[in-house]
Structures are given as C-alpha cells and as structure tokens.
Scaffold this active site. Structure first.
Site, short mmCIF file in Angstrom:
data_model
loop_
_atom_site.label_atom_id
_atom_site.label_comp_id
_atom_site.label_asym_id
_atom_site.label_seq_id
_atom_site.Cartn_x
_atom_site.Cartn_y
_atom_site.Cartn_z
N HIS A 231 0.82 -1.21 0.00
CA HIS A 231 0.00 0.00 0.00
C HIS A 231 0.86 1.26 0.00
O HIS A 231 2.02 1.24 0.43
CB HIS A 231 -0.93 0.00 1.21
N GLU B 58 0.90 3.97 1.78
CA GLU B 58 1.40 4.46 3.07
C GLU B 58 2.63 3.67 3.51
O GLU B 58 3.63 4.27 3.94
CB GLU B 58 0.32 4.34 4.16
N CYS C 187 -1.74 -0.60 7.46
CA CYS C 187 -1.04 0.67 7.27
C CYS C 187 -1.16 1.54 8.52
O CYS C 187 -0.22 2.26 8.86
CB CYS C 187 -1.58 1.39 6.04
#
Length: 159
Positions: free
Chosen positions: A77, A79, A106
């Site tokens: 992801h 992040e 995350c």
C-alpha cells in the site's frame, strides 16, 4: 501586492499524493501518499504497487479469485511504501496525506513510525472491518485523522 494564485499546504501535499497515485499500475484503485514534516517539507512519497524487483505484468491485479490469483497478497500500500521509502532518521511528528483512508495494516505502520496526523481524501471502505480497526487503533494511539477539505481548485499542469 496580495497573492491570490497560491495553494495551501494541504492542497499542495494532497496534490502531490494524487500525482503519486498516477504511478500505480493497479487498474482498479490507484492510491498515493505524501509524508510531510512539521516544517512543511516532503519527507517521502508512495503509491500502491508491487515490491521492488517484482514485475507488474508477472503478478495478478484481479480483485476476485483465489487469494493467489488476486492483487491483495502482493501489493504494498502507498502508506507503507512511503514509510519504507523514507531515508531519514525519524518520522515522528509528520503528517501523512493519502488519497484513501488507511487500512488496519497501514495504520499500524503509521502509528509505529510516529506520524501524528492523517489527512485523507476518500473513505470509501469505512464500513469494512479493516478500516473500523484502523480508526480504533488510530484513536487509541492519539493519531489525528481528518478528511481533506477540497477547495475545488482546478489546476492544469503540463508535463
């Protein structure tokens, strides 16, 4: 002379996050993020994509199928990518601007890295257990999360 054509820091960093999202090869959901320091400098950027060394055309981007046939076991992801891409000493006190509200995994990385605030664009998965768990952990750890308030400015950038 009063300037009227500038953008705010929130507009700037969310704009950078949105631009970063365009690097994602994910045909369904392109997510980007920008981590900013307390003195408004870009600390790191990220977008959702495969780990280094994994070729985009050799892994699935499907949303449905068996787990190994979908993107979910492979994609990093935005992040987490931004946190892992950070080359400095410490993210304590930073803000993270992300185009989609962070999932629970995350959120854990955000909390552990010392980021103090999340500014997010969309919260389209708010009814999922992942996002509910994310918000519970963020609230318990004192990480502020707020929706980005769009000014509806339209900018054209020629690249």
């Amino acid at each position: 002379m009063k300037r009227t054509n500038y953008i705010s820091w929130d507009e700037y960093f969310m704009g950078v996050a949105k631009l970063s999202a365009l690097r994602s090869k994910d045909p369904g959901t392109q997510v980007g993020c920008c981590i900013a320091t307390a003195d408004n400098r870009i600390a790191s950027l990220g977008y959702n994509g495969l780990p280094r060394g994994c070729k985009d055309d050799e892994f699935p981007w499907n949303r449905e199928g068996t787990p190994l046939e979908t993107k979910y076991l492979y994609v990093v992801h935005s992040e987490l990518n931004a946190i892992l891409n950070f080359s400095g000493d410490d993210l304590t006190g930073c803000k993270i601007y992300v185009t989609l509200f962070p999932c629970n995994e995350c959120a854990k990385a955000i909390i552990q890295s010392g980021i103090k605030e999340i500014v997010y664009g969309e919260d389209r998965y708010s009814d999922t257990d992942s996002v509910k768990a994310s918000k519970k952990m963020l609230d318990a750890s004192g990480v502020i999360h707020r929706k980005y308030e769009s000014s509806n400015k339209k900018l054209t950038i020629e690249i």
